[in-house]
Motif scaffolding. Structure first.
Motif, short mmCIF file in Angstrom:
data_model
loop_
_atom_site.label_atom_id
_atom_site.label_comp_id
_atom_site.label_asym_id
_atom_site.label_seq_id
_atom_site.Cartn_x
_atom_site.Cartn_y
_atom_site.Cartn_z
N ALA A 1 -51.33 -34.57 34.86
CA ALA A 1 -50.09 -33.79 34.82
C ALA A 1 -49.72 -33.39 33.39
O ALA A 1 -48.79 -32.59 33.20
CB ALA A 1 -48.95 -34.59 35.45
N LEU A 2 -50.44 -33.92 32.41
CA LEU A 2 -50.11 -33.58 31.02
C LEU A 2 -50.37 -32.11 30.77
O LEU A 2 -51.41 -31.57 31.18
CB LEU A 2 -50.96 -34.40 30.04
CG LEU A 2 -50.67 -35.90 29.94
CD1 LEU A 2 -51.67 -36.55 29.00
CD2 LEU A 2 -49.25 -36.15 29.47
N PRO A 3 -49.45 -31.45 30.07
CA PRO A 3 -49.71 -30.05 29.69
C PRO A 3 -50.88 -29.98 28.72
O PRO A 3 -51.20 -30.95 28.03
CB PRO A 3 -48.41 -29.59 29.03
CG PRO A 3 -47.54 -30.78 28.91
CD PRO A 3 -48.16 -31.93 29.62
N ALA A 4 -51.53 -28.83 28.66
CA ALA A 4 -52.72 -28.65 27.82
C ALA A 4 -52.44 -28.99 26.36
O ALA A 4 -53.27 -29.62 25.70
CB ALA A 4 -53.25 -27.23 27.95
N ASP A 5 -51.28 -28.59 25.85
CA ASP A 5 -50.98 -28.88 24.44
C ASP A 5 -50.78 -30.37 24.21
O ASP A 5 -51.10 -30.90 23.16
CB ASP A 5 -49.80 -28.06 23.93
CG ASP A 5 -48.54 -28.18 24.77
OD1 ASP A 5 -48.63 -28.66 25.92
OD2 ASP A 5 -47.46 -27.78 24.29
N ALA A 6 -50.29 -31.12 25.22
CA ALA A 6 -50.15 -32.56 25.10
C ALA A 6 -51.53 -33.23 25.07
O ALA A 6 -51.74 -34.20 24.33
CB ALA A 6 -49.31 -33.12 26.23
#
Length: 109
Positions: A39-44
């Motif tokens: 679920a982490l966004p790509a930038d995270a």
């Protein structure tokens, strides 16, 4: 240690140890909260990967510093042995308390 350093260490320790939940899902623990990795966004994910690389490099540098400190101690022992084997005597101590007789006579003249 400051709160920032404590928080940084906690984030690093927790973030760098993604774990699998019961369902085989990888999770990330950050500030005591568990997040699903997918679920982490790509930038995270990019920041997490950078954090992992930084931690690895930091560990490599710590290891290298320990190696250098050990080498320095070994060379100090070797230098002391070489000086002793050469029969050299100190002319003074760092605080200047011990001075050999020849130097004392020169200063008195």
């Amino acid at each position: 240690m400051s709160d920032h350093e404590n928080a940084s260490e906690m984030v690093q320790a927790e973030a760098l140890n993604p774990t699998s939940a019961d369902g085989g899902q990888q999770t990330l623990t950050l500030d005591g909260r568990v997040y699903p990795m997918e679920a982490l966004p790509a930038d995270a994910v990019v920041v997490l990967n950078d954090l992992i690389r930084c931690e690895n490099e930091l560990n490599e540098h710590r290891f290298r510093l320990r190696q250098l400190a050990s080498a320095q101690q070994s060379m100090t022992v070797t230098l002391t042995q070489l000086i002793t084997a050469a029969g050299l005597e100190p002319i003074a101590t760092v605080d200047g308390a011990q001075v050999d007789a020849a130097q004392s006579e020169d200063e008195a003249a």
